[in-house]
Design an enzyme around this catalytic site. Sequence first.
Site, PDB file in Angstrom:
ATOM      1  N   SER A 107      39.353  40.840  42.283  1.00  0.00           N
ATOM      2  CA  SER A 107      40.652  40.327  41.837  1.00  0.00           C
ATOM      3  C   SER A 107      40.486  39.000  41.105  1.00  0.00           C
ATOM      4  CB  SER A 107      41.586  40.134  43.041  1.00  0.00           C
ATOM      5  OG  SER A 107      41.817  41.360  43.692  1.00  0.00           O
TER       6      SER A 107
ATOM      7  N   GLU B 262      42.391  53.634  56.874  1.00  0.00           N
ATOM      8  CA  GLU B 262      41.423  54.336  57.711  1.00  0.00           C
ATOM      9  C   GLU B 262      40.484  53.363  58.406  1.00  0.00           C
ATOM     10  OE1 GLU B 262      43.483  56.838  55.154  1.00  0.00           O
ATOM     11  OE2 GLU B 262      42.248  55.140  54.571  1.00  0.00           O
TER      12      GLU B 262
ATOM     13  N   GLU C 192      40.525  37.386  55.427  1.00  0.00           N
ATOM     14  CA  GLU C 192      41.186  38.248  54.447  1.00  0.00           C
ATOM     15  C   GLU C 192      42.204  39.133  55.128  1.00  0.00           C
ATOM     16  OE1 GLU C 192      40.032  41.699  51.160  1.00  0.00           O
ATOM     17  OE2 GLU C 192      38.568  41.102  52.657  1.00  0.00           O
TER      18      GLU C 192
ATOM     19  N   GLN D 293      36.066  37.099  44.725  1.00  0.00           N
ATOM     20  CA  GLN D 293      35.223  37.635  45.796  1.00  0.00           C
ATOM     21  C   GLN D 293      34.357  38.768  45.237  1.00  0.00           C
ATOM     22  OE1 GLN D 293      36.713  40.455  48.872  1.00  0.00           O
ATOM     23  NE2 GLN D 293      36.570  38.691  50.244  1.00  0.00           N
TER      24      GLN D 293
ATOM     25  N   SER E   6      32.755  44.049  46.983  1.00  0.00           N
ATOM     26  CA  SER E   6      32.758  45.505  46.821  1.00  0.00           C
ATOM     27  C   SER E   6      31.913  45.945  45.635  1.00  0.00           C
ATOM     28  CB  SER E   6      34.189  46.015  46.643  1.00  0.00           C
ATOM     29  OG  SER E   6      34.960  45.771  47.798  1.00  0.00           O
TER      30      SER E   6
END
Length: 736
Positions: A524, A719, A607, A489, A492
């Site tokens: 990953s 968060e 996910e 993926q 990020s």
Amino acid sequence: MGIGLTEEHRALAASVHGLAGRAPDHAALAGQGILGLHLPEEYGGQGYGLLELCVALEALGERRVPGPYLPTVLASAVLAWPGASIGPVQPYDSADPARSGESAVLADGRRGLIAGLADGSMTAAVVLPVDPAGAPGGSGDPSDGDLPEGDPSDGNAVGGGPRGALALGAPDADLFLVPIDGARWAVLDRADVVAEPADSVDLDRALCSVTTRDIPADRVLGEVPVREIAAVLLGADACGVAAWAVATAAGYAKVREQFGRPIGQFQGVKHRVAAAFVALEQARAAVWDAARAMDGARAMDGAASYDEVRLAAAVAAVLGPEAAVRGAADAIQVLGGIGYTFEHDAHRYYRRALSDRMLAGDPGPWAEETARLAVAGTRRAMEPDLPEEAAAVRDAIRAEAGSLRAEEPAARLRRFAADGWIMPYLPRPWGRAASPLEQVIIHQEFRDLKRPNLGIAAWAVPSIVRYGTREQQERFLPKTFTGEIVWCQLFSEPGAGSDLAGLATKATRVEGGWSLTGQKIWTSLAQYAHWGICLARTSPEKSKHSGITYFLVDMAAQGVTVRPLKEINGDEVFNEVFLDDVFVPDDLVVGAVDEGWRVARDTLSHERVALGDSWGPGSQHTDMAELIAGLPPLRQSQREQAGRLWAEGQAISALGLRITLSQLAGADPATAPSVRKLLGMRHAQAISEFCWSLAPRSRRWNRTILATRAFTIGGGTTEVQLNIIAERALGLPRDP
């Protein structure tokens, strides 16, 4: 969700809410059948179970309805428990039409008492709290002159009961449920006790001090889990208190403005309220499961072992009242000065929460009992109750599973992929278009058939099925299912983690496709992947969430560079990926150009669910119990900690079952998967830290304590999950 999940339970809760809003007295509750919900119809009850009673108690607790209803329904539940009996058992004639349908086990002196408690003509008081050994709390030392007289030498009395013990209920109650001899209980008339008013932190519910001396032998009950029933019913009341606290804090945070905006936009406030909601959902799951366990034991007519009941009730006692105390305290904090005034109801709910926790008993001994039962091997079965039509579905799936077991591994894998067994909820031909019921049965029947773990592909495949072209699906999905294609993926970036829409990777239009340039991180297994799902900005002039496109990138393409990152445990799972003018043809765009954010949100939803379903492999409460079983006896503080951790883990499992049952009923579980993910990841860290403290030389736990630090980061940080819960479940305003 509320404690109840079914449409009937939601309707019951709404009805009781409406009744509670009219400030009902005890007679009104009896008139509406609330006091007899859990009792057999032949004794004036409604014929339901303790679960339905808990649904009603939560609604009454949310309104903080005063009166003796809680000790009254607790006493009637105890009297109606299989195995309980008082007085000489009357002859039971099943042919007597007047007693048709009556349970023989209830054909004794309890009949009139149960009926009186159900119709509101009688009230009860119950000595609480009671420690695990059966000793009452709050004992005093009244003078002997105040004691009722009796003569144990005539053989019609047993030993003395409590002296000056605290009881939930008024001193003028008709019946008193008291512990004797450590483990047994007795139900006494008002004339058998001296009861006086007792001071209470709760201003809306009476307590009294109870003293007995000689207890008539014919008023001693059989084996009944009184402590456990009390813990569950008090836990339901506590859930109602916590629900009020969360709703009140959230409502105030939406409208109270400081510094030019609602205080609910500040993460300090938002996360406090969201955390209270998470604790409430965990408590609801624990109380719900304990009520189910008790109803199951009642249905067995006392023939079943009570260890499961004791375990489930202990978990509810550890988590339920504590959620109310925390939630009410947090509500006062969010309300600020107004919450500290006597005029506001917040202090009354805080008082009720403290009272519930005190009456249920110190959570420490409950946690120790939880640990003892868990280490001894007691387990709660977290399997859904399926409808009658499940039998035919199961027969068909079981036959398919049997056929697959006969195959050689390679042929079995091909059939898994071709027949849609790997992701059966997907539409055909990629899945089996399985209903929630079919998915549950497939999961059960295929437990010993190891289906491939798709890894990142489990998040990518549903998006390709939903938004990809037919050509893309046929090119990638069959080989993905057989493991020939491994995915990563590429989302990020160094400057876009939780704020994924802030990504900077560019996609420039070139002949026949796009040229991608940028850097991705925390990817990953990129060093092993054949293909990656990638987000890049195709229209930088558009708004933040627009102008993003979803690409499929060949990881062997020219311009792709992968650099592994060593993690704190020494592994190299994460990677940096550099894209330097990487060409991606037009036919590898998923969905429409500039509308990739919609596709990405679909991927991220899978996910979060996937991570939530696999919370902490190798670091669950069951792993902790296995470790402790092989160690020397723990210290008291360690036993308490182990019990609290087990309680949290069992409640997380129950929450997962509640999500499954909601889906089976066609309901939207809403933010429940986010709640479970948040709890599960945090719990896995706590388990690994505790187990490492018990076995610091263990290679397994040395490794796990480090590996689990990533759990509250990947797939949506703690968060971010709290933001999602606060905004979607509680309606708090988004950050500007």
